[in-house]
Scaffold this motif. Structure first.
Motif, PDB file in Angstrom:
ATOM      1  N   LYS A 110       0.941  -1.383   0.080  1.00 42.30           N
ATOM      2  CA  LYS A 110      -0.101  -0.014   0.168  1.00 42.30           C
ATOM      3  C   LYS A 110       0.848   1.262  -0.057  1.00 42.30           C
ATOM      4  N   LYS A 111       1.961   1.204   0.865  1.00 41.62           N
ATOM      5  CA  LYS A 111       2.880   2.226   0.925  1.00 41.62           C
ATOM      6  C   LYS A 111       4.073   2.021   0.675  1.00 41.62           C
ATOM      7  N   LEU A 112       4.702   2.735  -0.149  1.00 44.20           N
ATOM      8  CA  LEU A 112       6.257   2.625  -0.511  1.00 44.20           C
ATOM      9  C   LEU A 112       6.950   3.892  -0.398  1.00 44.20           C
ATOM     10  N   GLU A 113       7.961   3.829   0.433  1.00 46.18           N
ATOM     11  CA  GLU A 113       8.682   5.207   0.780  1.00 46.18           C
ATOM     12  C   GLU A 113      10.185   5.063   0.504  1.00 46.18           C
ATOM     13  N   ILE A 114      10.909   5.857  -0.303  1.00 45.88           N
ATOM     14  CA  ILE A 114      12.364   5.271  -0.783  1.00 45.88           C
ATOM     15  C   ILE A 114      13.095   6.630  -0.684  1.00 45.88           C
ATOM     16  N   ARG A 115      14.077   6.689  -0.112  1.00 47.70           N
ATOM     17  CA  ARG A 115      15.121   7.805  -0.174  1.00 47.70           C
ATOM     18  C   ARG A 115      16.280   7.381  -0.549  1.00 47.70           C
ATOM     19  N   ASP A 116      17.157   8.169  -1.179  1.00 49.68           N
ATOM     20  CA  ASP A 116      18.554   7.924  -1.675  1.00 49.68           C
ATOM     21  C   ASP A 116      18.703   6.422  -2.229  1.00 49.68           C
ATOM     22  N   CYS A 117      18.036   6.041  -3.134  1.00 43.93           N
ATOM     23  CA  CYS A 117      18.199   4.804  -3.799  1.00 43.93           C
ATOM     24  C   CYS A 117      18.178   4.973  -5.291  1.00 43.93           C
ATOM     25  N   PRO A 118      19.142   4.188  -5.880  1.00 45.77           N
ATOM     26  CA  PRO A 118      19.160   4.421  -7.465  1.00 45.77           C
ATOM     27  C   PRO A 118      18.243   3.879  -8.310  1.00 45.77           C
ATOM     28  N   PHE A 119      16.943   4.198  -7.968  1.00 48.86           N
ATOM     29  CA  PHE A 119      16.038   3.756  -8.710  1.00 48.86           C
ATOM     30  C   PHE A 119      15.194   4.878  -9.687  1.00 48.86           C
ATOM     31  N   GLY A 120      14.954   4.660 -10.936  1.00 55.70           N
ATOM     32  CA  GLY A 120      14.968   5.735 -11.780  1.00 55.70           C
ATOM     33  C   GLY A 120      13.316   5.224 -12.435  1.00 55.70           C
ATOM     34  N   ASP A 121      13.422   5.906 -13.634  1.00 54.55           N
ATOM     35  CA  ASP A 121      12.033   5.776 -14.296  1.00 54.55           C
ATOM     36  C   ASP A 121      11.492   4.337 -14.883  1.00 54.55           C
ATOM     37  N   ARG A 122      12.427   3.692 -15.147  1.00 60.57           N
ATOM     38  CA  ARG A 122      12.030   2.454 -15.933  1.00 60.57           C
ATOM     39  C   ARG A 122      11.260   1.590 -15.055  1.00 60.57           C
ATOM     40  N   ALA A 123      11.616   1.242 -13.914  1.00 62.66           N
ATOM     41  CA  ALA A 123      10.539   0.592 -13.077  1.00 62.66           C
ATOM     42  C   ALA A 123       9.271   1.117 -12.798  1.00 62.66           C
ATOM     43  N   LEU A 124       9.389   2.274 -12.691  1.00 62.27           N
ATOM     44  CA  LEU A 124       8.265   3.210 -12.047  1.00 62.27           C
ATOM     45  C   LEU A 124       7.158   3.122 -13.363  1.00 62.27           C
ATOM     46  N   LEU A 125       7.531   3.332 -14.368  1.00 59.72           N
ATOM     47  CA  LEU A 125       6.942   3.552 -15.604  1.00 59.72           C
ATOM     48  C   LEU A 125       6.272   2.126 -15.885  1.00 59.72           C
ATOM     49  N   PHE A 126       7.108   1.058 -15.888  1.00 59.32           N
ATOM     50  CA  PHE A 126       6.672  -0.313 -16.219  1.00 59.32           C
ATOM     51  C   PHE A 126       5.705  -0.867 -15.445  1.00 59.32           C
ATOM     52  N   ASN A 127       5.607  -0.268 -14.013  1.00 60.86           N
ATOM     53  CA  ASN A 127       4.672  -0.630 -13.147  1.00 60.86           C
ATOM     54  C   ASN A 127       3.571   0.193 -12.774  1.00 60.86           C
ATOM     55  N   ALA A 128       3.519   1.240 -13.727  1.00 56.89           N
ATOM     56  CA  ALA A 128       2.586   2.300 -13.443  1.00 56.89           C
ATOM     57  C   ALA A 128       1.360   1.955 -12.862  1.00 56.89           C
ATOM     58  N   SER A 129       0.697   0.927 -13.311  1.00 58.16           N
ATOM     59  CA  SER A 129      -0.806   0.394 -12.882  1.00 58.16           C
ATOM     60  C   SER A 129      -0.643   0.057 -11.513  1.00 58.16           C
ATOM     61  N   LYS A 130       0.266  -0.627 -11.086  1.00 61.25           N
ATOM     62  CA  LYS A 130       0.468  -0.887  -9.853  1.00 61.25           C
ATOM     63  C   LYS A 130       0.195   0.237  -8.839  1.00 61.25           C
ATOM     64  N   LEU A 131       0.459   1.187  -9.092  1.00 63.12           N
ATOM     65  CA  LEU A 131       0.369   2.625  -8.421  1.00 63.12           C
ATOM     66  C   LEU A 131      -0.851   2.982  -7.998  1.00 63.12           C
ATOM     67  N   GLU A 132      -1.872   2.706  -8.685  1.00 64.81           N
ATOM     68  CA  GLU A 132      -3.336   2.869  -8.714  1.00 64.81           C
ATOM     69  C   GLU A 132      -3.983   1.787  -7.660  1.00 64.81           C
ATOM     70  N   ARG A 133      -3.054   0.703  -7.578  1.00 61.49           N
ATOM     71  CA  ARG A 133      -3.408  -0.332  -6.406  1.00 61.49           C
ATOM     72  C   ARG A 133      -2.725   0.015  -4.802  1.00 61.49           C
ATOM     73  N   MET A 134      -2.252   1.085  -4.949  1.00 65.35           N
ATOM     74  CA  MET A 134      -1.290   1.468  -3.818  1.00 65.35           C
ATOM     75  C   MET A 134      -1.825   2.899  -3.248  1.00 65.35           C
ATOM     76  N   ARG A 135      -1.630   3.075  -1.890  1.00 65.55           N
ATOM     77  CA  ARG A 135      -2.231   4.264  -1.365  1.00 65.55           C
ATOM     78  C   ARG A 135      -1.159   5.397  -2.113  1.00 65.55           C
ATOM     79  N   SER A 136       0.116   4.964  -1.727  1.00 60.72           N
ATOM     80  CA  SER A 136       1.044   6.163  -2.149  1.00 60.72           C
ATOM     81  C   SER A 136       2.589   5.734  -2.317  1.00 60.72           C
ATOM     82  N   LEU A 137       3.300   6.244  -3.111  1.00 56.37           N
ATOM     83  CA  LEU A 137       4.751   6.091  -3.400  1.00 56.37           C
ATOM     84  C   LEU A 137       5.486   7.664  -3.222  1.00 56.37           C
ATOM     85  N   TRP A 138       6.539   7.445  -2.480  1.00 55.95           N
ATOM     86  CA  TRP A 138       7.352   8.577  -2.051  1.00 55.95           C
ATOM     87  C   TRP A 138       8.827   7.999  -2.395  1.00 55.95           C
ATOM     88  N   MET A 139       9.275   8.884  -3.275  1.00 59.41           N
ATOM     89  CA  MET A 139      10.702   8.877  -3.633  1.00 59.41           C
ATOM     90  C   MET A 139      11.549  10.232  -3.700  1.00 59.41           C
TER      91      MET A 139
END
Lengths: 181, 698
Positions: free
Chosen positions: B590-619
């Motif tokens: 439901k909630k994913l919060e991330i700081r100072d990790c080398p995560f970029g656009d690709r995983a985010l865009l690939f899993n975009a629909s997942k974000l609608e099934r979560m409450r929130s994502l913080w990066m």
């Protein structure tokens, strides 16, 4: 535009912080991990040295990484309230002195306000570090002038106001101190 | 269960026509001779099967309810079963059993249209959990409407996921409202001041739509004095105000609550920042005010006027929970405790003063008369010599918060040795490994442990607290479920031991103070250890990791973290693959919060629909580009993709332009209208990109 791009590139390096598998040279990784004596914060300072970005200049002595370790502001404020060893306030924070013992890996802290005199303080120190007075251990303290003194030499009140930190010395060091005095 | 009254009507109708009743299913056990109508005035027990956890039986009184009974059925028990939500869109059949009429049998029938709404309403009133209520509302239109009409308690996990008008349009009469505002990382100063989460628009809307509102619980919201005044004005029967991690108000606002909320029962300020202006807010409670049951003002910084507090306590006989602030000295505490020996929850002020035997005796005596005290907190600046006054309450304590008490290990161990029934302990690392080992052997009921660092900003460890302390507790406490642990070193070996000893863990938050700190034994990553945690702790709902970890651990998390709802990461991973494992694998995230990790656009865009099934994502401080955010915003209209960029938004869409902070959340309210100048919501097309001035009103 170019300048701001450069800024971002510097930020880029800041972000990396020697994480494995990234473009950063391996040596940075090595320095961060095993030799933990150097704080993460030291590394960060190194990597930003030479940056023209004003924001990266001279971070304060503590707390250089925003929000790390993850402690709520509320709790942090309570730490700050406890911290100041110089302050003597009615009903306020205590006077915490660092105590180290030769050979022991960990520092402790004692609140001098809890003790009425040397007898209680020494008992507490012995409990804390598990040693017995006279068995080669001698409690000493550093006063405001930077001199190391034997605990008990001066009246309690004078000790109380001039003490900066405590150290339980062993063996030969002690003799040196006695001779110097 | 109440005894039922049952009358069977005499007439037997040969030609039963129940247009909505199709033939019964093959589950019937036919024993009756003819078909008949049965007038039921019995009680029906209802067992909702909406969620696994609601093993709830409730009974409702039916007025007149005609049940069509097929030939041969033996009505011995009447039992109505709710069907699984999301499987059937319409209630098609139910099983009926009538208690006490004979051997078991079942009657199946279609009864959607004939089931009285009052019955459904009554049944639903027993379903409290908001997760279950949300499921109930999805079963079918009728159930949605019934839920709309009769839901009284509402939980809003993200204030921007929905808007006040949407809420007031949907629900007719809400009595209890809980709203959460800022993202969790706001606690660590990662969200700039002025970001949002204002309570006033909510309170204003509720004031108009729900004047009967009784309870308001806000977390991480900005609450102004004006908002507090409005509460006093709008809600005649206001009972509960809980402000957790809030700010924006002063003691003037509290004064207006005190003066206007005549039926207030609960006032709790938990770790909130309150501006202290002069004025004795407590004395604004009128003399006729007697309803207080719980008062938590531990986070107030200034002096409490003790006389006013004392008078308040004296006239509130139902006061069960009292947490004062630091300013209350020990001798005053003695008075408070003497006056309210029925307290179940006490938060002390300063627990230190010089040695005074008569005060000591008084305190010890007062505590010894507190037979109902279960929870103890406060304990700022503790003088060890006064700890024994607490020994008499210790055996009954289930919750103890010593996390502001700089007590050394020997005194802690002594105190805890009396607390055999402890379920929750919050403590500073002064407890050391040896203290935790002692805890593990004396407190076998321990469910939650939190160990906070006494010197979080020191590079040198000054305390003998290592991973061993946590291992002792994990091994020794069979009921341990929830852990928050700060330490300075960790090993895979220790984590594996913890995981295998305590698979019952549901919350595991480990903070190794030095970022990127490896396994101190192998100098390698802690992947194996954290992997073991997710693998063995099958009910793990919340996980925070730290130390040196690579993408491999995320593979484990994606594969095993099936119940994981909240994940917090810092300085972890190697690449987008790590983020991808998490987003694609953790079904319940439901909630994913991330700081100072080398995560970029690709995983985010690939899993975009997942974000609608979560409450929130913080990066924050990751490698997400401005362009990536724009693409996400364009692709996913039901997400608010908020970029927080205090340096001003870059003009170019270059991939090199990394955003400082990104907050993505699902919403039905569209981009918010109150975004400050440093928050940019990515929307449909570049020309539609909402700068704060352009954002549309809901």
């Amino acid at each position: 535009m170019e300048a701001s791009k450069k800024e971002l590139m510097h930020e880029d390096t800041e972000l990396r912080l020697g994480l494995p598998g990234t473009d950063v040279p391996q040596k940075q990784v090595k320095t961060v991990c095993p030799t933990r004596k150097r704080g993460f914060l030291d590394i960060k300072e190194e990597s930003t040295s030479g940056s023209i970005d004003q924001d990266a200049a001279a971070p304060p002595a503590k707390e250089q990484v925003v929000g790390w370790p993850p402690i709520r502001s509320y709790r942090k404020n309570c730490y700050e309230a406890n911290k100041n060893p110089e302050e003597l306030e009615e009903g306020g924070s205590g006077i915490y002195m660092k105590v180290s013992m030769d050979g022991a890996p960990y520092l402790r802290k004692v609140d001098l306000r809890l003790y009425k005199g040397y007898k209680e303080l020494l008992k507490a120190l012995q409990d804390m570090f598990k040693f017995k007075l006279g068995s080669g251990h001698v409690p000493t303290y550093e006063d405001k002038d930077g001199d190391w003194m034997l605990i008990g030499d001066v009246p309690w009140e004078m000790f109380f106001t001039s003490c900066k930190r405590l150290r339980i010395m062993k063996g030969s060091d002690v003799n040196g101190l006695r001779q110097a005095a | 269960m109440k005894a039922h009254k049952l009358t069977a009507s005499a007439p037997i109708h040969q030609n039963l026509t129940y247009p909505e009743h199709k033939s019964a299913s093959s589950e019937l056990l036919i024993t009756a001779q003819t078909s008949f109508e049965l007038l039921i005035t019995a009680q029906i027990t209802i067992r909702p099967l909406i969620s696994q956890s609601s093993q709830l039986w409730c009974s409702i009184e039916l007025g007149v309810f005609w049940v069509g009974v097929e030939i041969g059925s033996d009505l011995s028990l009447l039992n109505f079963k709710f069907l699984e939500a999301n499987i059937r869109s319409e209630l098609q059949s139910a099983q009926f059993q009538v208690p006490g009429l004979g051997s078991r049998s079942r009657v199946s029938m279609r009864m959607m249209q004939s089931f009285p709404e009052e019955a459904l309403e009554h049944a639903l009133s027993f379903i409290d959990s908001h997760v279950d209520r949300n499921s109930v509302s999805l079963v079918c239109k009728t159930w949605y409407e019934t839920d709309r009409w009769c839901r009284r308690r509402l939980f809003i996990g993200n204030c921007y996921a929905v808007s006040p008008p949407i809420v007031t349009r949907r629900f007719r009469d809400i009595r209890s409202l809980t709203i959460k505002g800022k993202p969790h990382f706001a606690d660590y100063n990662l969200v700039p001041q002025g970001w949002g989460a204002h309570a006033l628009p909510w309170i204003a809307a509720m004031g108009e739509a729900y004047p009967a509102l009784e309870e308001l619980r806000l977390k991480r919201m900005v609450v102004s004095d004006e908002a507090l005044e409005l509460i006093g004005k709008c809600f005649r029967n206001f009972r509960v105000l809980v402000l957790c991690c809030c700010d924006g108000f002063s003691t003037d606002g509290l004064a207006s609550i005190a003066a206007n909320c005549r039926t207030l029962r609960v006032l709790e300020l938990i770790e909130s920042e309150v501006d202290d202006v002069r004025g004795n807010w407590i004395s604004h409670f009128p003399d006729s005010f007697t309803s207080l049951e719980s008062l938590n003002i531990s986070c107030l910084e200034s002096d409490l006027p003790f006389a006013a507090l004392e008078r308040l306590m004296e006239r509130c006989p139902n006061l069960k929970s009292l947490r004062v602030n630091r300013s209350v000295p020990l001798e005053k505490l003695a008075i408070l405790v003497e006056k309210s020996p029925r307290l179940t929850d006490l938060g002390t002020g300063l627990f230190m003063t010089d040695s005074r035997p008569e005060l000591y005796m008084r305190l010890a005596g007062a505590f010894s008369r507190c037979n109902e005290l279960k929870s103890l907190s406060g304990l700022w600046d503790v003088a060890p010599s006064y700890l024994p006054t607490l020994y008499s309450v210790c055996p009954r304590l289930t919750s103890l918060n010593l996390s502001y008490a700089p007590i050394q290990s020997p005194d802690l161990v002594k105190l805890l040795s009396y607390c055999k029934n402890l379920q929750r302990l919050w403590v500073l690392d002064y407890i050391e490994d040896r203290g935790l080992a002692a805890l593990a052997s004396s407190c076998k009921d321990l469910q939650e442990l939190r160990v906070f660092p006494s010197e979080p900003y020191d590079h040198e460890p000054n305390i003998a607290l290592t991973e061993q302390g946590l291992v002792s507790v994990a091994v020794g406490c069979p009921k341990l479920q929830s852990v928050l642990y700060f330490c300075r070193r960790m090993s895979n070996q220790a984590l594996v031991t913890i995981a295998t000893s305590r698979p019952t863990l549901t919350r595991f938050r480990l903070c190794i103070i030095e970022p990127l700190c490896p396994d101190y034994i192998t100098q390698g990553p802690l992947d194996e250890g954290f992997g073991a945690i997710v693998e063995h702790c099958k009910d793990l709902k919340r996980l925070s990791m730290s130390g040196f970890i690579t993408d491999r651990v995320f593979q484990h998390i994606g594969a095993n973290g099936k119940k994981l709802e909240m994940l917090s990461l810092a300085f972890a991973g190697n690449s987008d693959v790590g983020l991808h494992y998490v987003l694609s694998g953790c079904k319940n995230l439901k909630k994913l919060e991330i700081r100072d990790c080398p995560f970029g656009d690709r995983a985010l865009l690939f899993n975009a629909s997942k974000l609608e099934r979560m409450r929130s994502l913080w990066m924050s401080s990751c490698r997400v580009s401005y362009e990536g955010c724009q693409v996400l915003g364009e692709k996913m209209p039901r997400l608010n993709v908020e970029v927080i960029h205090e340096k001003g938004l870059p003009e170019s869409r270059s991939e090199q332009c990394l955003v400082e902070r990104l907050y993505v959340y699902r919403t039905v309210a569209g981009p918010r209208s109150d975004a400050p100048e440093f928050v940019w919501t990515m929307k449909d097309s570049p020309s539609m990109r909402c700068s704060p001035k352009e954002q549309l009103l809901p």
